[in-house]
Scaffold this active site. Structure first.
Site, PDB file in Angstrom:
ATOM      1  N   LYS A  61       0.817  -1.216   0.000  1.00 42.94           N
ATOM      2  CA  LYS A  61       0.000   0.000   0.000  1.00 42.94           C
ATOM      3  C   LYS A  61       0.857   1.276   0.000  1.00 42.94           C
ATOM      4  O   LYS A  61       2.072   1.217   0.250  1.00 42.94           O
ATOM      5  CB  LYS A  61      -0.928  -0.042   1.216  1.00 42.94           C
ATOM      6  N   TYR A  87     -12.595  -1.857  -3.593  1.00 37.54           N
ATOM      7  CA  TYR A  87     -13.106  -1.944  -2.219  1.00 37.54           C
ATOM      8  C   TYR A  87     -14.634  -1.803  -2.165  1.00 37.54           C
ATOM      9  O   TYR A  87     -15.169  -1.456  -1.095  1.00 37.54           O
ATOM     10  CB  TYR A  87     -12.437  -0.883  -1.346  1.00 37.54           C
ATOM     11  N   PHE A 115     -15.498   3.899   7.038  1.00 34.83           N
ATOM     12  CA  PHE A 115     -14.113   4.235   6.662  1.00 34.83           C
ATOM     13  C   PHE A 115     -13.873   4.194   5.155  1.00 34.83           C
ATOM     14  O   PHE A 115     -12.761   4.417   4.699  1.00 34.83           O
ATOM     15  CB  PHE A 115     -13.126   3.300   7.371  1.00 34.83           C
ATOM     16  N   ARG A 158      -1.402 -14.378   4.276  1.00 33.37           N
ATOM     17  CA  ARG A 158      -2.091 -13.745   5.407  1.00 33.37           C
ATOM     18  C   ARG A 158      -1.266 -13.869   6.695  1.00 33.37           C
ATOM     19  O   ARG A 158      -1.240 -12.964   7.526  1.00 33.37           O
ATOM     20  CB  ARG A 158      -3.495 -14.333   5.585  1.00 33.37           C
ATOM     21  N   THR A 169      -5.140  -7.450  10.517  1.00 36.08           N
ATOM     22  CA  THR A 169      -5.445  -6.203   9.795  1.00 36.08           C
ATOM     23  C   THR A 169      -4.942  -4.965  10.531  1.00 36.08           C
ATOM     24  O   THR A 169      -4.358  -4.073   9.923  1.00 36.08           O
ATOM     25  CB  THR A 169      -6.973  -6.075   9.588  1.00 36.08           C
ATOM     26  N   ARG A 179       2.725  -6.310   8.907  1.00 30.35           N
ATOM     27  CA  ARG A 179       1.950  -5.196   9.477  1.00 30.35           C
ATOM     28  C   ARG A 179       2.490  -4.784  10.847  1.00 30.35           C
ATOM     29  O   ARG A 179       2.477  -3.594  11.182  1.00 30.35           O
ATOM     30  CB  ARG A 179       0.475  -5.589   9.555  1.00 30.35           C
ATOM     31  N   ASN A 229      -1.968  -0.029   6.872  1.00 24.41           N
ATOM     32  CA  ASN A 229      -1.473  -1.314   7.372  1.00 24.41           C
ATOM     33  C   ASN A 229      -0.543  -2.025   6.370  1.00 24.41           C
ATOM     34  O   ASN A 229      -0.429  -3.241   6.376  1.00 24.41           O
ATOM     35  CB  ASN A 229      -2.648  -2.206   7.788  1.00 24.41           C
ATOM     36  N   HIS A 279      -2.075  -5.562   1.555  1.00 23.17           N
ATOM     37  CA  HIS A 279      -3.385  -6.211   1.393  1.00 23.17           C
ATOM     38  C   HIS A 279      -3.175  -7.637   0.906  1.00 23.17           C
ATOM     39  O   HIS A 279      -2.228  -7.912   0.169  1.00 23.17           O
ATOM     40  CB  HIS A 279      -4.226  -5.459   0.349  1.00 23.17           C
ATOM     41  N   GLU A 314      -9.930 -10.506  -7.468  1.00 20.51           N
ATOM     42  CA  GLU A 314      -8.964  -9.418  -7.273  1.00 20.51           C
ATOM     43  C   GLU A 314      -7.831  -9.476  -8.297  1.00 20.51           C
ATOM     44  O   GLU A 314      -7.402  -8.438  -8.813  1.00 20.51           O
ATOM     45  CB  GLU A 314      -8.407  -9.479  -5.846  1.00 20.51           C
TER      46      GLU A 314
END
Ligand code: CMP
Length: 147
Positions: free
Chosen positions: A12, A52, A60, A88, A94, A105, A115, A118, A129
Site C-alpha cells: 500500500k 473496495y 471508513f 495472510r 489487519t 503489518r 497497514n 493487502h 482481485e
C-alpha cells in the site's frame, strides 16, 4: 495432493512511500511464495472504489479510497501451496497495532488503515482481485525449481 493457489497482494501507499517495497518483496520470496506478476501503479479513485466496493457501506470507505490513491502501490500475484493462508500469516492481523513483531503489518504498518499490505481472504476473492488488475498475458506461471 498439494494445493497450489494464487493470491493477490498490494503493497500500500504507506509502505511504498517509506521505501519498504524491497523489504516486503524479500519477505515474500524468502517465505517460498513465488511472485508470478508484479507492477507499480498509481490507482485512480474509480479503481480503488471498485476494488473496495464490498466496503462501500462502511464508515471508513471514503478515507480508505483516499489513502489507497494517496501515492503509488505495488501489486503482485503470488503463487504456492496454500498461498492465501501463507500470505495472510506473513502480513499479520489487519490492525497494525495488534500485529505481532515479525509480521509485515507489525513491523511496517501504522494502524488499522495504514497497514502496509493487502491480501485476498479466500480463493474466490483472489480470482476476482487478480482479474481486476492483471490480464492473463501479464501473469507467467512459475517455473518450478529444477531438482
Ligand atoms: P485490507 O486488507 O486492504 O482490506 C480492507 C481495508 O480497509 C483494510 O485492509 C484496512 O486498510 C481498511 N480498514 C479496515 N477496517 C478499518 C477501519 N475500522 N478503519 C479504517 N480502515 C479500515
Amino acid at each position: 495432493m498439494a494445493d497450489t493457489q494464487r493470491t493477490f497482494s498490494i503493497i500500500k501507499p504507506d509502505a511504498v512511500a517509506k521505501g519498504a517495497t524491497g523489504e516486503i518483496l524479500k519477505r515474500i520470496e524468502e517465505s517460498g511464495l513465488r511472485i508470478i506478476a508484479l507492477k507499480r501503479v498509481q490507482l485512480s479513485a474509480q479503481q480503488a472504489e471498485g476494488f473496495y466496493a464490498v466496503h462501500k457501506a462502511r464508515p471508513f470507505y471514503s478515507e480508505l479510497v483516499q489513502f489507497m490513491t494517496s501515492g503509488p502501490v505495488v501489486m503482485a500475484v503470488l503463487e504456492g501451496e496454500n498461498a492465501i493462508a501463507r500470505w495472510r500469516e506473513l502480513m499479520g492481523p489487519t490492525n497494525s497495532n495488534e500485529a505481532p513483531a515479525g509480521t509485515i503489518r507489525g513491523d511496517l504498518g501504522t494502524d488499522i488503515e495504514q497497514n502496509a499490505v493487502h491480501g485476498s481472504d479466500a480463493p474466490e476473492t483472489a480470482r476476482v482481485e487478480i482479474a481486476y488488475f492483471f490480464n492473463a498475458t501479464e501473469i507467467q506461471a512459475a517455473v518450478e525449481a529444477l531438482p
